[in-house]
Design an enzyme around this catalytic site. Structure first.
Site, PDB file in Angstrom:
ATOM      1  N   ASP A  97       0.866  -1.187   0.000  1.00  0.00           N
ATOM      2  CA  ASP A  97       0.000   0.000   0.000  1.00  0.00           C
ATOM      3  C   ASP A  97       0.900   1.233   0.000  1.00  0.00           C
ATOM      4  O   ASP A  97       1.862   1.330   0.767  1.00  0.00           O
ATOM      5  CB  ASP A  97      -0.918  -0.014   1.233  1.00  0.00           C
ATOM      6  N   ASN A 101     -12.529  -3.414   3.057  1.00  0.00           N
ATOM      7  CA  ASN A 101     -13.514  -2.347   3.138  1.00  0.00           C
ATOM      8  C   ASN A 101     -14.437  -2.613   1.959  1.00  0.00           C
ATOM      9  O   ASN A 101     -14.088  -2.305   0.817  1.00  0.00           O
ATOM     10  CB  ASN A 101     -12.851  -0.967   3.021  1.00  0.00           C
ATOM     11  N   GLN A 117     -14.783   1.920   1.441  1.00  0.00           N
ATOM     12  CA  GLN A 117     -13.980   1.526   0.275  1.00  0.00           C
ATOM     13  C   GLN A 117     -13.777   2.736  -0.627  1.00  0.00           C
ATOM     14  O   GLN A 117     -14.747   3.343  -1.092  1.00  0.00           O
ATOM     15  CB  GLN A 117     -14.681   0.400  -0.499  1.00  0.00           C
ATOM     16  N   HIS A 125     -10.225  -5.346  -2.799  1.00  0.00           N
ATOM     17  CA  HIS A 125      -8.846  -5.589  -2.346  1.00  0.00           C
ATOM     18  C   HIS A 125      -8.850  -5.924  -0.865  1.00  0.00           C
ATOM     19  O   HIS A 125      -9.608  -5.356  -0.091  1.00  0.00           O
ATOM     20  CB  HIS A 125      -7.951  -4.371  -2.616  1.00  0.00           C
ATOM     21  N   HIS A 157      -6.910  -5.880   2.588  1.00  0.00           N
ATOM     22  CA  HIS A 157      -5.804  -5.246   3.322  1.00  0.00           C
ATOM     23  C   HIS A 157      -5.180  -6.274   4.270  1.00  0.00           C
ATOM     24  O   HIS A 157      -5.898  -6.938   5.027  1.00  0.00           O
ATOM     25  CB  HIS A 157      -6.326  -4.102   4.191  1.00  0.00           C
TER      26      HIS A 157
HETATM   27  P1  AMP Z   1      -9.790   1.366   0.557  1.00  0.00           P
HETATM   28  O1  AMP Z   1     -10.117   2.540   1.425  1.00  0.00           O
HETATM   29  O2  AMP Z   1     -10.064   0.045   1.236  1.00  0.00           O
HETATM   30  O3  AMP Z   1     -10.415   1.468  -0.810  1.00  0.00           O
HETATM   31  O4  AMP Z   1      -8.220   1.405   0.404  1.00  0.00           O
HETATM   32  C1  AMP Z   1      -7.571   1.777  -0.766  1.00  0.00           C
HETATM   33  C2  AMP Z   1      -6.091   1.688  -0.470  1.00  0.00           C
HETATM   34  O5  AMP Z   1      -5.391   1.744  -1.683  1.00  0.00           O
HETATM   35  C3  AMP Z   1      -5.564   2.819   0.415  1.00  0.00           C
HETATM   36  O6  AMP Z   1      -4.974   2.263   1.584  1.00  0.00           O
HETATM   37  C4  AMP Z   1      -4.548   3.520  -0.482  1.00  0.00           C
HETATM   38  O7  AMP Z   1      -3.431   3.965   0.236  1.00  0.00           O
HETATM   39  C5  AMP Z   1      -4.189   2.422  -1.476  1.00  0.00           C
HETATM   40  N1  AMP Z   1      -3.734   2.891  -2.784  1.00  0.00           N
HETATM   41  C6  AMP Z   1      -4.357   3.772  -3.600  1.00  0.00           C
HETATM   42  N2  AMP Z   1      -3.645   3.924  -4.743  1.00  0.00           N
HETATM   43  C7  AMP Z   1      -2.564   3.126  -4.630  1.00  0.00           C
HETATM   44  C8  AMP Z   1      -1.447   2.840  -5.483  1.00  0.00           C
HETATM   45  N3  AMP Z   1      -1.304   3.413  -6.696  1.00  0.00           N
HETATM   46  N4  AMP Z   1      -0.519   1.957  -5.043  1.00  0.00           N
HETATM   47  C9  AMP Z   1      -0.648   1.376  -3.849  1.00  0.00           C
HETATM   48  N5  AMP Z   1      -1.671   1.586  -3.003  1.00  0.00           N
HETATM   49  C10 AMP Z   1      -2.625   2.460  -3.384  1.00  0.00           C
END
Ligand code: AMP
Length: 137
Positions: free
Chosen positions: A29, A85, A92, A98, A100
């Protein structure tokens, strides 16, 4: 293609890859909640967990298990919080399912997932019975 995780899966956006199979990619992440925070994603686009074909859901879990072993072996994690999420209502932000995998340490002070839910409903035994029946369908 507009989905950021589809672009990562296709190699169009760089990522710090941790594990890969034909169905799944695991990468760091970019804004980790803890050192070694990994996202495990199906390569085939699915917005929500329930949208994934079972084969992809199983493959995500297989890779998550491998990542968990590596987090304890290579980074010395003592535990992990493993969470979806699932849906905007659950926070989300990236609309590509995805998982975590967040490494945890004794005394890191973050608490369990239960700590999110500060207003818990009082539920009687008959209500539990009724809810379970509804969910069984
Ligand atoms: P969510 O809130 O469960 O949708 O989490 C999305 C996650 O994706 C967050 O923790 C972000 O930091 C992560 N994220 C978004 N863009 C990227 C990226 N390009 N590379 C790695 N992680 C990302």
């Amino acid at each position: 293609m507009t989905c950021v995780f589809c672009k990562i899966a296709a190699g169009d956006i760089p990522s710090h890859k941790v594990a890969e199979t034909d169905r799944v990619l695991a990468f760091l992440d970019v804004k980790p909640l803890a050192t070694g925070h990994v996202l495990v994603v199906p390569k085939r686009h699915a917005e929500r967990v329930a949208d994934m074909p079972p084969e992809d859901a199983h493959a995500v879990m297989d890779v998550a298990q491998r990542v968990l072993r590596r987090l304890s072996g290579a980074l010395g994690a003592e535990g992990a919080t493993v969470a979806w999420n699932d849906g905007r209502a659950a926070g989300q932000e990236v609309q590509h399912a995805h998982l975590h995998v967040v490494p945890r340490r004794e005394g890191d002070g973050f608490g369990p997932v239960h700590a999110l839910f500060t207003k818990r409903p009082e539920t009687s035994a008959p209500q539990l019975q009724e809810i379970a029946a509804k969910l069984r369908g």
